[in-house]
Design a protein around this motif. Structure first.
Motif, PDB file in Angstrom:
ATOM      1  N   GLU A  77       0.880  -1.228   0.008  1.00 50.61           N
ATOM      2  CA  GLU A  77      -0.059   0.064   0.142  1.00 50.61           C
ATOM      3  C   GLU A  77       0.771   1.140  -0.193  1.00 50.61           C
ATOM      4  N   LEU A  78       0.488   2.289  -0.886  1.00 47.61           N
ATOM      5  CA  LEU A  78       0.984   3.526  -0.843  1.00 47.61           C
ATOM      6  C   LEU A  78       0.344   4.394   0.241  1.00 47.61           C
ATOM      7  N   LEU A  79       1.250   4.966   1.156  1.00 47.74           N
ATOM      8  CA  LEU A  79       0.516   5.920   2.176  1.00 47.74           C
ATOM      9  C   LEU A  79       0.966   7.370   1.660  1.00 47.74           C
ATOM     10  N   PRO A  80      -0.037   8.321   2.217  1.00 43.99           N
ATOM     11  CA  PRO A  80       0.018   9.630   2.180  1.00 43.99           C
ATOM     12  C   PRO A  80       1.490  10.174   2.380  1.00 43.99           C
ATOM     13  N   GLY A  81       1.813  10.879   1.269  1.00 43.20           N
ATOM     14  CA  GLY A  81       3.179  11.417   1.276  1.00 43.20           C
ATOM     15  C   GLY A  81       4.279  10.813   0.303  1.00 43.20           C
ATOM     16  N   GLU A  82       4.064   9.392   0.151  1.00 40.04           N
ATOM     17  CA  GLU A  82       4.929   8.786  -0.459  1.00 40.04           C
ATOM     18  C   GLU A  82       4.965   8.804  -2.107  1.00 40.04           C
ATOM     19  N   LEU A  83       4.214   9.772  -2.679  1.00 37.85           N
ATOM     20  CA  LEU A  83       4.227  10.205  -4.024  1.00 37.85           C
ATOM     21  C   LEU A  83       4.236  11.917  -4.066  1.00 37.85           C
ATOM     22  N   GLU A  84       4.986  12.371  -4.859  1.00 40.79           N
ATOM     23  CA  GLU A  84       5.284  13.711  -5.027  1.00 40.79           C
ATOM     24  C   GLU A  84       4.994  14.158  -6.298  1.00 40.79           C
ATOM     25  N   GLY A  85       3.970  14.907  -6.648  1.00 42.77           N
ATOM     26  CA  GLY A  85       3.751  15.529  -7.974  1.00 42.77           C
ATOM     27  C   GLY A  85       4.583  16.348  -8.532  1.00 42.77           C
ATOM     28  N   VAL A  86       4.952  16.109  -9.725  1.00 37.86           N
ATOM     29  CA  VAL A  86       5.952  16.885 -10.502  1.00 37.86           C
ATOM     30  C   VAL A  86       5.294  17.839 -11.503  1.00 37.86           C
ATOM     31  N   GLY A  87       4.106  17.492 -12.138  1.00 34.14           N
ATOM     32  CA  GLY A  87       3.344  18.030 -13.146  1.00 34.14           C
ATOM     33  C   GLY A  87       2.138  17.276 -13.169  1.00 34.14           C
ATOM     34  N   SER A  88       1.397  17.771 -14.077  1.00 36.10           N
ATOM     35  CA  SER A  88       0.199  17.209 -14.330  1.00 36.10           C
ATOM     36  C   SER A  88      -0.043  15.885 -14.727  1.00 36.10           C
ATOM     37  N   ASP A  89       1.107  15.308 -15.407  1.00 36.55           N
ATOM     38  CA  ASP A  89       1.111  14.052 -16.113  1.00 36.55           C
ATOM     39  C   ASP A  89       2.449  13.313 -15.419  1.00 36.55           C
ATOM     40  N   LEU A  90       3.281  13.682 -14.378  1.00 30.56           N
ATOM     41  CA  LEU A  90       4.026  13.215 -13.799  1.00 30.56           C
ATOM     42  C   LEU A  90       4.376  13.293 -12.421  1.00 30.56           C
ATOM     43  N   ALA A  91       4.878  12.221 -11.684  1.00 24.89           N
ATOM     44  CA  ALA A  91       4.813  12.185 -10.025  1.00 24.89           C
ATOM     45  C   ALA A  91       6.121  11.411  -9.886  1.00 24.89           C
ATOM     46  N   VAL A  92       6.641  11.472  -8.687  1.00 28.58           N
ATOM     47  CA  VAL A  92       7.798  10.543  -8.116  1.00 28.58           C
ATOM     48  C   VAL A  92       7.727  10.109  -7.009  1.00 28.58           C
ATOM     49  N   THR A  93       8.141   8.958  -6.604  1.00 33.10           N
ATOM     50  CA  THR A  93       8.135   8.389  -5.318  1.00 33.10           C
ATOM     51  C   THR A  93       8.870   9.190  -4.248  1.00 33.10           C
ATOM     52  N   SER A  94       8.585   9.431  -3.166  1.00 27.98           N
ATOM     53  CA  SER A  94       9.322  10.065  -2.173  1.00 27.98           C
ATOM     54  C   SER A  94      10.738   9.539  -1.806  1.00 27.98           C
ATOM     55  N   PRO A  95      11.571  10.378  -1.487  1.00 31.69           N
ATOM     56  CA  PRO A  95      13.183  10.026  -1.198  1.00 31.69           C
ATOM     57  C   PRO A  95      13.315   8.679  -0.392  1.00 31.69           C
ATOM     58  N   GLU A  96      12.265   8.373   0.758  1.00 32.03           N
ATOM     59  CA  GLU A  96      12.253   7.426   1.376  1.00 32.03           C
ATOM     60  C   GLU A  96      11.674   6.100   0.473  1.00 32.03           C
ATOM     61  N   LEU A  97      10.729   6.217  -0.071  1.00 37.87           N
ATOM     62  CA  LEU A  97      10.235   5.010  -0.897  1.00 37.87           C
ATOM     63  C   LEU A  97      11.179   4.733  -2.028  1.00 37.87           C
ATOM     64  N   THR A  98      11.767   5.842  -2.676  1.00 33.57           N
ATOM     65  CA  THR A  98      12.674   5.583  -3.733  1.00 33.57           C
ATOM     66  C   THR A  98      13.862   4.642  -3.380  1.00 33.57           C
ATOM     67  N   LEU A  99      14.263   4.773  -2.114  1.00 35.28           N
ATOM     68  CA  LEU A  99      15.268   4.299  -1.586  1.00 35.28           C
ATOM     69  C   LEU A  99      14.996   2.780  -1.184  1.00 35.28           C
ATOM     70  N   LEU A 100      14.045   2.639  -0.821  1.00 36.83           N
ATOM     71  CA  LEU A 100      13.382   1.312  -0.286  1.00 36.83           C
ATOM     72  C   LEU A 100      13.234   0.278  -1.559  1.00 36.83           C
ATOM     73  N   MET A 101      12.509   0.957  -2.597  1.00 33.64           N
ATOM     74  CA  MET A 101      12.700   0.224  -3.651  1.00 33.64           C
ATOM     75  C   MET A 101      13.723   0.099  -4.563  1.00 33.64           C
ATOM     76  N   LEU A 102      14.869   0.712  -4.250  1.00 34.18           N
ATOM     77  CA  LEU A 102      16.216   0.334  -4.682  1.00 34.18           C
ATOM     78  C   LEU A 102      16.998  -0.608  -3.698  1.00 34.18           C
ATOM     79  N   ALA A 103      16.305  -1.078  -2.737  1.00 36.91           N
ATOM     80  CA  ALA A 103      17.117  -1.892  -1.745  1.00 36.91           C
ATOM     81  C   ALA A 103      17.224  -3.394  -2.497  1.00 36.91           C
ATOM     82  N   SER A 104      16.443  -3.753  -3.254  1.00 35.22           N
ATOM     83  CA  SER A 104      16.553  -5.210  -3.885  1.00 35.22           C
ATOM     84  C   SER A 104      17.345  -4.967  -5.126  1.00 35.22           C
TER      85      SER A 104
END
Length: 372
Positions: A77-104
């Motif tokens: 589950e994605l929790l509030p604050g774990e996505l950051e909007g960049v523009g109307s058509d693009l978002a990015v995972t939060s710094p914390e979730l970004t690092l967690l997804m890179l762990a593997s």
């Protein structure tokens, strides 16, 4: 949370690279961003995101083949604050979730380096000639100010040039505010306990440092603090870029109210600490910095600190580093035992991974050894 409510979502190495891009450049990219995933592919063509671009998938059925894109399915589950909007058509995972997804995907040590950059006050990115020239113009006109991000230009002698004069070169090193903290990373780990890579994430978090202002400082801190059976020196770090309020006599030497210690270690009884100062032409700020560094050392010594000034080649060269470590132990007032053949082999392994191509972090997959 609907993953695609903001269009394409950058994740993994692509998200990490996105956070390295100065806001000034991000704003110029926004002008041409179209519908997802075209937006992400355009960022790759501009050279700021390596191909294939990593995008988050809301379900396995949406992981269709798209040229230049690699989808990553995230079942948690994605929790509030774990996505950051960049523009109307693009978002990015939060710094914390970004690092967690890179762990593997990356080794524990490289993950610790990436955590240290995001928890530190710097970013490392190579800008295109066009964007670098735009930054130069902004600095020369005195209008470059972007949310705490500061570029560093160096002249032909490699010294910082605060005016970004003609002939100076924009360094890959930028100063900025920290993007996250070790506490936030720990909270993220608790939220997503059980996901793939969580064990490596927590191990890397134990090794990561907070408050560094350059890759040089991160590499020095990790080399000096990792346990000896893992290739380090096992010293206990008190803090990085620690503020020190100067005494009256120290203020007369340095002509300022406070200064910062790059790496602070404990000292012998009666000594406030041992300051390790990372001396690099592009590490600390402005064009008169060489003289100011000398005065800063004198000011700290006037307050009773023991100071050890080091350069990058003193840690990257094993023989020079061994001499420096003996001197550090002497200043700390602690005995130092030379490493056995086994410990020296561990150090060789550590150095091979620690002194990497910094700008490629996130793109170098973990070896079988690094996966452990």
């Amino acid at each position: 949370m609907d993953i695609f409510s903001s269009g394409a979502v950058l994740c993994g190495a692509s998200a990490y690279q996105w956070f390295r891009i100065p806001p000034f450049v991000r704003e110029t990219l926004d002008d041409g961003i179209g519908l997802a995933p075209r937006a992400a592919r355009r960022l790759s063509r501009l050279g700021y995101l390596d191909a294939p671009v990593s995008l988050l998938a809301s379900n396995r059925g949406s992981m269709h083949r798209v040229k230049g894109v690699a989808f990553r399915y995230w079942s948690a589950e994605l929790l509030p604050g774990e996505l950051e909007g960049v523009g109307s058509d693009l978002a990015v995972t939060s710094p914390e979730l970004t690092l967690l997804m890179l762990a593997s995907k990356v080794s524990a040590l490289h993950l610790a380096l990436m955590m240290s950059e995001m928890c530190g006050g710097f970013s490392s990115v190579h800008l295109s000639e066009e964007d670098a020239e735009a930054v130069r113009m902004g600095v020369q006109q005195g209008v470059f100010a972007y949310a705490g991000w500061a570029p560093l230009f160096t002249n032909e002698r490699g010294m910082p040039d605060a005016r970004a004069a003609a002939g100076s070169v924009l360094s890959d090193l930028w100063q900025r505010d920290a993007l996250t903290s070790r506490d936030k990373l720990r909270t993220c780990a608790k939220r997503h306990a059980g996901v793939q890579g969580i064990e490596r994430f927590t191990r890397a978090l134990d090794d990561a440092v907070e408050g560094a202002r350059s890759p040089f400082e991160v590499q020095t801190a990790i080399l000096l603090t990792l346990p000896r059976n893992r290739g380090g020196e096992g010293f206990e770090l008190q803090g990085m870029n620690v503020p020190v309020t100067l005494s009256k006599s120290a203020r007369e030497i340095l002509d300022q109210e406070r200064c910062y210690i790059d790496l602070l270690f404990s000292g012998p009884e009666g000594c406030p600490g041992v300051a390790v100062e990372c001396q690099g032409r592009s590490v600390h700020g402005t064009s008169g910095q060489a003289v100011k560094d000398v005065r800063r050392v004198a000011a700290l010594e006037a307050m009773g600190y023991r100071v050890l000034s080091i350069t990058y080649d003193m840690i990257s060269n094993a023989a020079a580093c061994h001499q420096m470590v003996h001197l550090l132990a002497e200043k700390m007032g602690v005995p130092y035992r030379d490493k056995t053949e086994f410990l020296l082999k561990k150090e060789i392994d550590l150095r091979a991974e620690l002194f990497c191509e910094w700008n490629r972090l996130g793109m170098m997959p973990a070896s079988k050894r690094g996966r452990r």
